[in-house]
Design a protein around this motif. Structure first.
Motif, PDB file in Angstrom:
ATOM      1  N   ALA A  42      32.001  49.357  37.114  1.00 28.12           N
ATOM      2  CA  ALA A  42      31.170  48.262  36.810  1.00 28.12           C
ATOM      3  C   ALA A  42      32.084  47.307  35.779  1.00 28.12           C
ATOM      4  N   HIS A  77      28.252  51.497  37.161  1.00 25.93           N
ATOM      5  CA  HIS A  77      26.988  50.930  37.342  1.00 25.93           C
ATOM      6  C   HIS A  77      25.905  51.949  36.974  1.00 25.93           C
ATOM      7  N   LEU A 118      22.536  49.276  41.313  1.00 25.94           N
ATOM      8  CA  LEU A 118      23.634  48.550  40.957  1.00 25.94           C
ATOM      9  C   LEU A 118      23.282  47.359  39.851  1.00 25.94           C
ATOM     10  N   LEU A 119      24.176  47.070  39.028  1.00 28.10           N
ATOM     11  CA  LEU A 119      23.828  46.109  37.813  1.00 28.10           C
ATOM     12  C   LEU A 119      23.308  45.231  38.084  1.00 28.10           C
TER      13      LEU A 119
END
Length: 548
Positions: free
Chosen positions: A185, A204, A20-21
């Motif tokens: 995202a 993401h 995930l970012l």
């Protein structure tokens, strides 16, 4: 200047855990808690502090009812507040939509109406633009202002400030929210240079994949210090944030690029290793800054990267002569729809393949296809079509636009070009920018490159205007290095190198070319400028900058 293989393996391992970012920030905060992550004016924030600010902001959003999947608009100048809000939104599982801070109120209203965000995060300066339409767009939106200012007028809209939210910097645990790597995202809007801005939907996984590839190409490490003059609402600028947070580097934010002397001095003081810009950024550096005089004071500058449109060879060569010998020039190519980058030209081939955009970055495949979708051979011109894990999911609320560019073959870039026998890619122009002059198809980029080869220009834009006989004729807006440059000189220069129908009918001098918020030349504004100048030119019967 060259990192070791051990360093590269460490960079690669950064992406072994995060999917995930926002986990890129969390991992860097664990690995380099005391290292400086962001420098902005007098402020310096460590990774531990930056992560704490993002966590507290996330918790505030959740307290106020923000749920995973909610859209949150973020319109704020590059700052520590922007970064804390950006990662805080992602930590909450929400979708962040960074918006152009140069937007006019009517444009901002149209985008906010389309997005219908659950919350708006803005500086007081940006929020003031919404005065005329806030009642129709905001209710019941939560508004959070990103600086010390109060909400301009209407106190009925729930609002607070980031500074009030983060009253102390005591570390708090990273929030644990169940989010899929395939979750959206961000929605990043294009510059709108070829029409209205489109909201590009990125997951993401899209952004993580592209971030990994860029870090690999540029060989980024925790020792890198990036000067950021590009805005974070622009996908190029945002990629600088993602890559340097991922590898534990340092971001130096400078929002005053017009004061180039201070930018150069800060690069020296902060031991900047990387600088990134679009063609107009480098044109400004070359002709409106003390770059040449200060080149010997930049021993740490490892590379300069360029993307965001075609850069004339003359400008590339001028940049090569102005930069320190040890500084690499990395030409890159991409699109918002690609999460940022698609190709890069290895600096080792800069002079040998100076016309090229290089080869694909890792995990990206580009094909050159004809109008029937069939791949053409080396040297044959077709459309560049890209595929890879970084390609967008589509355009927000625009299924027709999505189906036009996302095909079974991949993402249709709209750019025409070819691949040579060595595998290097070349862009010859855009399908939608071609001019039809007397039955001949002409790409303005070719004319612009010839004019730049004169060595007399800072920058140039060629625009096609209606003509009763030829259908369209080219007209050049020119920004000269000196006031003495005359249109006759350019006419003679171009006539010796171009067919008559490609030589601009007028060379119109201007102080500067209009730019959009991303720093790219705004061709629609150029057209308006040309029409106004041409009317004035014809009315005054001036011929100094014209030919027949």
């Amino acid at each position: 200047m060259i990192a070791s293989d051990t360093t590269y393996r460490a960079i690669a391992s950064v992406f072994d855990v995060p999917v995930l970012l926002h986990e890129l920030l969390e991992q860097s905060a664990r690995t380099h808690p005391t290292k400086t992550a962001v420098i902005c004016g007098e402020e310096r924030a460590s990774y531990a502090l930056l992560n704490t600010l993002a966590n507290k902001f996330c918790n505030e959003l959740r307290t106020r009812g923000i749920q995973p999947g909610n859209i949150i608009a973020l319109i704020h100048e590059n700052s520590l507040e922007f970064i804390a809000a950006y990662f805080g939104i992602l930590k909450a599982g929400a979708i962040v939509a960074p918006l152009n801070t140069d937007s006019k109120p009517e444009s901002l209203q149209a985008i906010l109406t389309e997005l219908q965000p659950r919350a708006l995060i803005a500086s007081a300066k940006q929020l003031a633009k919404t005065e005329s339409f806030k009642e129709t767009v905001f209710s019941p939106m939560l508004v959070i202002i990103g600086d010390f200012g109060d909400f301009p007028n209407n106190k009925n809209i729930p609002h607070t400030t980031i500074r009030r939210i983060v009253t102390d910097w005591t570390p708090v645990n990273d929030p644990k929210i169940d989010i899929s790597p395939e979750a959206i995202a961000s929605i990043i809007y294009t510059s709108g240079s070829s029409g209205r801005p489109k909201g590009v939907i990125l997951t993401h996984n899209n952004i993580i994949a592209n971030t990994r590839s860029i870090c690999d190409c540029l060989k980024l490490s925790q020792n890198d210090v990036q000067m950021v003059v590009l805005p974070f609402y622009y996908v190029f600028g945002l990629s600088l944030l993602h890559t340097h947070i991922a590898i534990g580097g340092t971001l130096v934010l400078n929002n005053q690029f017009t004061f180039t002397g201070t930018v150069m001095q800060q690069m020296i003081n902060e031991h900047v290793t990387g600088f990134s810009g679009v063609p107009s950024t480098y044109a400004y550096l070359l002709h409106r800054s003390p770059l040449r005089e200060m080149r010997e004071h930049l021993p740490d500058l490892r590379y300069c990267s360029q993307a965001g449109g075609h850069m004339a060879n003359s400008l590339k060569l001028d940049l090569r002569s102005a930069l320190p010998d040890h500084t690499d020039i990395v030409i890159m190519y991409g699109a918002t729809e690609a999460s940022a980058r698609l190709t890069w030209l290895n600096p080792q081939n800069f002079l040998k393949k100076i016309d090229s955009i290089g080869k694909e970055i890792p995990d990206v495949v580009i094909k050159i296809l004809d109008d029937k979708g069939i791949e053409v051979g080396p040297g044959e011109i077709g459309e560049l079509v890209a595929d890879g894990p970084n390609i967008m999911q589509g355009y927000f609320k625009d299924p027709n636009g999505t189906s036009h560019v996302l095909t079974d073959n991949g993402y249709r870039t709209g750019d025409l070009g070819y691949r040579d026998t060595d595998g290097f890619l070349f862009v010859t122009g855009r399908r939608d920018n071609q001019l039809k002059i007397g039955g001949n198809r002409v790409d303005p980029q070719e004319i612009e490159d010839i004019i730049m080869e004169s060595g007399l220009m800072v920058e140039v834009a060629v625009i096609g205007v209606p003509d009763e006989i030829l259908g369209v004729v080219p007209i050049a807006l020119i920004v000269s290095k000196t006031r003495e440059t005359a249109g006759e000189d350019l006419f003679v220069f171009c006539s010796a190198r171009l067919p008559h129908y490609k030589v601009p009918r007028y060379f119109l001098p201007v102080a500067a070319l209009p730019k959009n918020g991303n720093g790219k030349i705004d061709k629609s504004e150029c057209m308006e400028m040309v029409m106004q100048l041409q009317k004035a030119h014809d009315a005054a019967s001036q011929t100094r900058y014209s030919h027949v």
